[in-house]
Scaffold this motif. Structure first.
Motif, short mmCIF file in Angstrom:
data_model
loop_
_atom_site.label_atom_id
_atom_site.label_comp_id
_atom_site.label_asym_id
_atom_site.label_seq_id
_atom_site.Cartn_x
_atom_site.Cartn_y
_atom_site.Cartn_z
N PHE A 165 23.76 30.54 -66.29
CA PHE A 165 23.93 29.45 -65.34
C PHE A 165 24.93 28.50 -65.99
CE2 PHE A 165 22.22 25.08 -64.29
CZ PHE A 165 22.98 24.97 -63.14
N GLU A 206 24.90 23.78 -57.33
CA GLU A 206 23.60 24.36 -57.03
C GLU A 206 23.23 25.33 -58.15
OE1 GLU A 206 21.31 23.89 -54.57
OE2 GLU A 206 22.55 22.15 -54.09
N PRO A 207 22.01 25.20 -58.69
CA PRO A 207 21.64 26.06 -59.81
C PRO A 207 21.41 27.50 -59.38
CG PRO A 207 19.76 24.78 -59.07
CD PRO A 207 20.94 24.27 -58.30
N MET A 236 19.22 30.78 -59.31
CA MET A 236 17.78 30.93 -59.21
C MET A 236 17.41 32.38 -59.42
SD MET A 236 16.93 27.75 -58.52
CE MET A 236 15.24 27.81 -57.92
N SER A 294 10.40 31.16 -56.97
CA SER A 294 11.82 31.01 -57.25
C SER A 294 12.00 29.89 -58.26
CB SER A 294 12.58 30.68 -55.96
OG SER A 294 13.96 30.53 -56.21
N PRO A 324 14.62 28.08 -61.58
CA PRO A 324 16.01 27.95 -62.04
C PRO A 324 16.32 28.87 -63.22
CG PRO A 324 14.94 25.79 -61.87
CD PRO A 324 13.86 26.82 -61.76
N LEU A 335 18.80 28.72 -66.50
CA LEU A 335 19.58 27.74 -67.24
C LEU A 335 20.23 28.38 -68.46
CD1 LEU A 335 17.00 24.79 -67.20
CD2 LEU A 335 18.80 25.30 -65.53
N GLN A 339 21.08 20.15 -66.65
CA GLN A 339 19.96 21.08 -66.61
C GLN A 339 18.62 20.35 -66.48
OE1 GLN A 339 20.25 23.78 -69.96
NE2 GLN A 339 22.38 24.30 -69.47
N VAL A 377 18.26 19.40 -62.90
CA VAL A 377 17.86 20.58 -62.12
C VAL A 377 16.36 20.79 -62.23
CG1 VAL A 377 17.98 23.10 -62.08
CG2 VAL A 377 20.08 21.76 -62.14
N TRP A 391 13.81 20.39 -59.11
CA TRP A 391 13.09 21.60 -58.72
C TRP A 391 11.58 21.38 -58.81
CZ3 TRP A 391 9.76 24.66 -61.65
CH2 TRP A 391 9.37 25.86 -61.06
#
Length: 416
Positions: free
Chosen positions: A19, A49-50, A52, A60, A62, A64, A297, A300, A304
């Motif tokens: 990512f 957008e990260p 997934m 679902s 992330p 990283l 990160q 994110v 999330w």
């Protein structure tokens, strides 16, 4: 050590993958450098957008680009998601969280006072001018108050302040490091070993992402009086103003701590905490490839986590949940319930679907002390167990006299 209650909620473990966060130049100056001007509020970059992936439980999560990360709920200690959470890695200046925690606990106990003078010894003194130095810049043999030194650790990430405080409280840095490792074991940080007070490179200085989240929770919980320091954006000492290196403090009002770290080996690290609508989450990022990446990160993970989870309270503490049958008591039953608040973190939208079932011990005999465990309560949602908590007696129950016990025994014979 957390959690107090066992949680059976699935703990997804995500293998780190590619990512790539866009590399933007942050307004904060280099994390380990010469004196820095106070950081100005940086403009929040709009993160991409990260990427997934789906874990084994169908969630679902992330992906990283770092070596390890965790997202933990503060109240319960649940890991909501993680990647390599138990791998010991170089923590860099995240080590200083243990240093500051021990100082804060020494303040709470009265062992030290806020205005105690702390001497900057030759062994602690920051000589300056060398790339990689992270300093509060207290002059050699000068003294600063213990609270100034604490801010020098937390905000300025001063290696000099860390060593000076270690010597002040532990008698020597090795003595203080022994205290650090003892406290780590006490907190359940099983994958952590400290070798110095500042997080300087050392093959024996290792910590896992999960352990660092546990340490962050201990600071928030046990050092509440001093925790606001972790949200302070700047610190001035001896005419030198330094900005906090946690970029999220300038862009996200829900973030209130904790600590950044960086060395060549450790990469860019960040332990952070945010509180939104009463729910506090803790994140740890280890070995990201830039200051911007560790901040993005973390954003994110927080976004999330808050988008996908919510808190549920299956039962209220102190409320009578059941009546337990008691033998040889002055009364036939005792009220049973929870002694402490019980919170679970569940997927968004499932709080209303949480159900509970209570199991009481089949043989509860007086005398019974208030708070004695006499059963358990289990929470489920959609057929899956989420967690359990001990059920306790909500009142004392005295043992009946001899003749009453004899009467109960005879009645019991004929009722079989």
């Amino acid at each position: 050590m957390i959690p107090r209650f066992h949680s059976a909620f699935p703990l997804p473990v995500v293998l780190a993958s590619a990512f790539l966060v866009a590399a933007h130049t942050t307004a904060l100056s280099a994390p380990h450098a010469k004196p820095r001007a106070a950081a100005h509020k940086p403009k929040a970059a709009a993160p991409a957008e990260p990427a997934m992936t789906t874990d084994a439980n169908g969630q679902s999560v992330p992906v990283l680009a770092n070596k390890a990360w965790v997202l933990m709920d503060f109240n319960t200690g649940q890991l909501l998601a993680s990647s390599n959470p138990d791998e010991p890695l170089p923590p860099a200046s995240l080590t200083k969280m243990m240093t500051s925690y021990l100082v804060e606990q020494a303040l709470k106990s009265g062992k030290v006072k806020p205005n105690d003078p702390v001497t900057m010894s030759l062994s602690a003194w920051c000589r300056g001018g060398k790339e990689g130095d992270s300093c509060m810049f207290v002059p050699l043999n000068a003294q600063a108050s213990l609270m100034d030194m604490l801010r020098g650790v937390v905000i300025a990430s001063g290696n000099d302040a860390s060593k000076a405080l270690a010597e002040h409280i532990g008698g020597s840095e090795p003595g203080f490091v022994a205290m650090m490792n003892t406290e780590a074991k006490k907190l359940g940080m099983s994958k952590t070993q400290f070798a110095n007070s500042a997080g300087l490179p050392d093959p024996n200085n290792k910590a896992s992402a999960r352990d660092l989240a546990v340490l962050a929770a201990a600071i928030i919980r046990n050092s509440a009086e001093y925790y606001p320091i972790y949200a302070e954006r700047q610190f001035s000492y001896n005419g030198i103003k330094q900005g906090n290196r946690n970029a999220l403090l300038y862009t996200d009002p829900t973030v209130d701590g904790l600590k950044t770290g960086h060395t060549d080996e450790a990469g860019y690290c960040l332990t952070a905490s945010a509180k939104r609508n009463g729910m506090r989450l803790i994140s740890v990022i280890m070995n990201a490839d830039s200051k911007q990446a560790r901040a993005d990160q973390t954003r994110v993970l927080f976004n999330w986590g808050y988008a996908n989870f919510e808190e549920a309270t299956p039962a209220q503490a102190g409320a009578t949940l059941a009546s337990a049958k008691v033998t040889y008591g002055v009364a036939p039953t005792v009220n049973a319930g929870l002694a402490q608040p019980w919170t679970l973190v569940v997927p968004k939208g499932q709080a209303a679907a949480v159900k509970t079932a209570i199991t009481l011990n089949p043989a509860v005999e007086a005398p019974i002390a208030k708070g004695a465990v006499i059963g358990k309560i289990v929470a489920t949602a959609n057929g899956k167990q989420l967690g359990e908590a001990p059920v306790v007696a909500l009142a004392d129950m005295e043992r009946a006299g001899f003749f009453e016990r004899l009467r109960q025994r005879v009645v019991g014979w004929f009722s079989k």
